[in-house]
Design a protein around this motif. Structure first.
Motif, mmCIF file in Angstrom:
data_model
loop_
_atom_site.group_PDB
_atom_site.id
_atom_site.type_symbol
_atom_site.label_atom_id
_atom_site.label_comp_id
_atom_site.label_asym_id
_atom_site.label_seq_id
_atom_site.Cartn_x
_atom_site.Cartn_y
_atom_site.Cartn_z
ATOM 1 N N TYR A 88 -67.605 -6.951 25.154
ATOM 2 C CA TYR A 88 -68.121 -7.626 23.837
ATOM 3 C C TYR A 88 -67.340 -8.550 23.294
ATOM 4 O O TYR A 88 -65.945 -8.529 23.052
ATOM 5 C CB TYR A 88 -68.593 -6.826 22.875
ATOM 6 C CG TYR A 88 -69.552 -7.233 21.791
ATOM 7 C CD1 TYR A 88 -70.458 -8.148 21.902
ATOM 8 C CD2 TYR A 88 -68.998 -7.523 20.557
ATOM 9 C CE1 TYR A 88 -71.390 -8.628 21.049
ATOM 10 C CE2 TYR A 88 -69.332 -8.109 19.568
ATOM 11 C CZ TYR A 88 -70.725 -8.744 19.664
ATOM 12 O OH TYR A 88 -71.303 -9.389 18.783
ATOM 13 N N ASP A 89 -67.526 -9.828 23.227
ATOM 14 C CA ASP A 89 -66.806 -10.952 22.599
ATOM 15 C C ASP A 89 -67.916 -11.727 21.697
ATOM 16 O O ASP A 89 -68.654 -12.450 22.445
ATOM 17 C CB ASP A 89 -65.892 -11.666 23.612
ATOM 18 C CG ASP A 89 -65.239 -13.124 23.072
ATOM 19 O OD1 ASP A 89 -65.093 -12.771 21.904
ATOM 20 O OD2 ASP A 89 -64.618 -13.494 23.811
ATOM 21 N N PRO A 90 -67.716 -11.697 20.558
ATOM 22 C CA PRO A 90 -68.384 -12.555 19.692
ATOM 23 C C PRO A 90 -68.422 -13.817 19.884
ATOM 24 O O PRO A 90 -69.211 -14.494 19.340
ATOM 25 C CB PRO A 90 -68.303 -11.962 18.225
ATOM 26 C CG PRO A 90 -66.820 -11.555 18.360
ATOM 27 C CD PRO A 90 -66.683 -10.821 19.452
ATOM 28 N N VAL A 91 -67.334 -14.345 20.348
ATOM 29 C CA VAL A 91 -67.196 -15.867 20.685
ATOM 30 C C VAL A 91 -68.047 -16.375 21.689
ATOM 31 O O VAL A 91 -68.574 -17.510 21.505
ATOM 32 C CB VAL A 91 -65.575 -16.118 21.195
ATOM 33 C CG1 VAL A 91 -65.479 -17.539 21.427
ATOM 34 C CG2 VAL A 91 -64.579 -15.854 19.998
ATOM 35 N N ARG A 92 -68.211 -15.697 22.718
ATOM 36 C CA ARG A 92 -69.453 -16.112 23.879
ATOM 37 C C ARG A 92 -69.880 -15.253 24.608
ATOM 38 O O ARG A 92 -69.344 -14.138 24.631
ATOM 39 C CB ARG A 92 -68.436 -17.280 24.776
ATOM 40 C CG ARG A 92 -67.373 -16.601 25.397
ATOM 41 C CD ARG A 92 -66.534 -17.604 26.018
ATOM 42 N NE ARG A 92 -65.967 -18.565 25.492
ATOM 43 C CZ ARG A 92 -64.814 -18.191 24.634
ATOM 44 N NH1 ARG A 92 -64.109 -17.234 25.162
ATOM 45 N NH2 ARG A 92 -64.373 -19.453 24.089
ATOM 46 N N TRP A 93 -71.107 -15.485 25.212
ATOM 47 C CA TRP A 93 -71.606 -14.455 26.182
ATOM 48 C C TRP A 93 -71.096 -14.483 27.665
ATOM 49 O O TRP A 93 -71.429 -13.691 28.611
ATOM 50 C CB TRP A 93 -73.204 -14.665 26.115
ATOM 51 C CG TRP A 93 -73.673 -15.598 27.262
ATOM 52 C CD1 TRP A 93 -73.383 -17.096 27.046
ATOM 53 C CD2 TRP A 93 -74.461 -15.515 28.391
ATOM 54 N NE1 TRP A 93 -73.918 -17.607 28.061
ATOM 55 C CE2 TRP A 93 -74.365 -16.837 29.072
ATOM 56 C CE3 TRP A 93 -74.666 -14.577 29.154
ATOM 57 C CZ2 TRP A 93 -75.232 -16.949 30.118
ATOM 58 C CZ3 TRP A 93 -75.401 -14.722 30.388
ATOM 59 C CH2 TRP A 93 -75.677 -15.825 30.791
#
Length: 470
Positions: free
Chosen positions: A270-275
């Motif tokens: 999981y990375d809130p910056v990008r999917w």
């Protein structure tokens, strides 16, 4: 009598205003020339290259906007490749701010000159040379609003064609950015009723307009242009399933992963910056490889929709935590502004201009600052609307509230549909805050200014008319 006439300030006000307005326009024209000098031929981003390829092949997909591809195909003969779209974007950008400066200068020379220089503010100016649909969308909506602002106090016969053109531009914006359909009714309401902002009229018109804009996208994409369905909404679902998996600690994908893959999904993927970490960026591209496996495809099928719905229903707090984390990153985090890595390659064909490299250096210094946080521009847009609210019955007040309210709603749609936190997604909010701020000053200036007795009504402008006329 001659002495009295010679000292009459009313007799000299109109020529002074005229000179100020034309000076503001000339300043804007110089800004356009500077833009061409710095950015020409415009940078065709990775997304734009896909759009251009679709345009030349006359074969469209819905991952990018087919409307942008059609537009590019139409204007391409002017200057084939990136220059045609760049010149169009730059022309629309400076047309909008130039007209706004022209109006502002009729009230105040200094405000007019400030309005002509506002487009050089780094977040707005930095993007004019970047060919992204987000940039085109922002300038198209800005032109729509400013054209109506200019024509607001004209006769109905003159105003109606401008309003019709503006509504077409609002619709084009929705076709460029379909998530703008929730914000479009607000801007469309301003276009229809530019003399004053009225919440009741907006409330009445909102749902019918929303339905029309919602129907417009599939009609144009699939019925008219026969675009291939590439299922971009499913990227949102993949991102959400990954986020819910991370925050709930349980696999939400309709797939049985290995123990190692499950551990990655609940911890490092999981990375809130990008999917993209679920798509083609390490450590978890195995997710999309499995979801798009030819002999058992899940991406783009009802199976993914059902899994998404079950995950959201079962773990609403995990979903909200994921979405809040993403939104905080988008609004307050340090995110991508310009695609500078593309220009680091010595073989890169763009970015070597002696006029462009200082801008890149300035970008590198400013990118970590608050100036490049969408949250700042969201707050400024809200502040401009609040500042203009007492003047909502004037054209300038209505303009400010119309553009800033639509920008605020547009930015907030990313809480639900956002899959990347790039700064460019807030570009319309930047333009709305800048233009709305200028108009808000015009609106408040008019409220505190005393109109001289006997002033010629023909000298009025959209910035200075205070009436409830439809």
């Amino acid at each position: 009598m001659a002495a009295v006439e010679g000292s009459d300030p009313i007799a000299t006000r109109a020529p002074a205003r005229s000179r100020g307005s034309w000076l503001a326009l000339c300043t804007a024209a110089a800004g356009y020339c500077l833009t061409v000098l710095i950015f020409y031929p415009g940078y065709s981003t990775a997304d734009a290259r896909y759009v251009y390829a679709d345009a030349m092949a006359w074969h469209f997909g819905d991952w990018q906007s087919p409307a942008m591809a059609v537009l590019w195909r139409l204007i391409d003969p002017i200057a084939p490749g990136s220059p045609s779209m760049f010149l169009l974007t730059a022309a629309l950008y400076w047309l909008a701010f130039g007209l706004l400066a022209f109006l502002a200068a009729r009230r105040s020379l200094w405000l007019g000159l400030a309005a002509a220089l506002v487009p050089l503010v780094p977040p707005a100016f930095f993007f004019v040379g970047m060919i992204w649909r987000d940039v085109l969308f922002g300038v198209v909506w800005l032109v729509a609003a400013v054209l109506v602002f200019v024509a607001a106090d004209r006769s109905a016969r003159l105003r109606a064609p401008v309003q019709a053109l503006a509504l077409l531009l609002v619709a084009l914006g929705v076709l460029l950015r379909p998530n703008a359909l929730v914000a479009a009714p607000i801007l469309a309401a301003y276009v229809i009723w530019p003399m004053r902002f009225d919440l009741r009229r907006l409330a009445i018109a909102f749902v019918p307009a929303l339905v029309l804009f919602y129907a417009l996208v599939p009609f144009v994409y699939y019925d008219l242009l026969r675009a291939e369905r590439q299922n971009p909404p499913h990227s949102i679902m993949v991102f959400d399933l990954g986020g819910i998996t991370h925050f709930s600690g349980e696999n939400q994908f309709p797939v049985a992963w290995s123990a190692d893959q499950t551990a990655l999904l609940t911890s490092k993927c999981y990375d809130p910056v990008r999917w993209d970490t679920y798509w083609h960026v390490e450590p978890c591209p195995f997710v999309m490889r499995r979801l798009e496996r030819p002999n058992d495809t899940i991406f783009g099928t009802p199976r993914l929709v059902e899994a998404w719905w079950q995950a959201v229903s079962k773990h609403p707090l995990a979903y909200l935590s994921h979405r809040a984390t993403f939104m905080w990153q988008f609004l307050a985090g340090s995110n991508l502004v310009l695609p500078v890595w593309d220009w680091l390659d010595p073989a890169a064909g763009y970015g070597r201009s002696p006029y462009f490299t200082p801008l890149v250096a300035l970008h590198d210094r400013l990118q970590p600052t608050l100036l490049f946080r969408p949250g700042l521009w969201l707050a400024l847009a809200i502040a401009a609307a609040v500042f203009a609210w007492p003047a909502r019955s004037t054209p300038a007040g209505a303009f400010t509230i119309g553009v800033t309210a639509s920008a605020v709603v547009y930015v907030m749609t990313f809480f639900v549909v956002g899959v990347a936190s790039d700064f460019r997604y807030a570009y319309w909010c930047v333009l709305a805050a800048l233009a709305g701020g200028v108009a808000a000053m015009l609106a408040r200036t008019h409220r505190v200014a005393e109109t001289p007795s006997g002033q010629d009504s023909r000298d009025s402008s959209p910035a200075s008319v205070n009436t409830s006329r439809m």
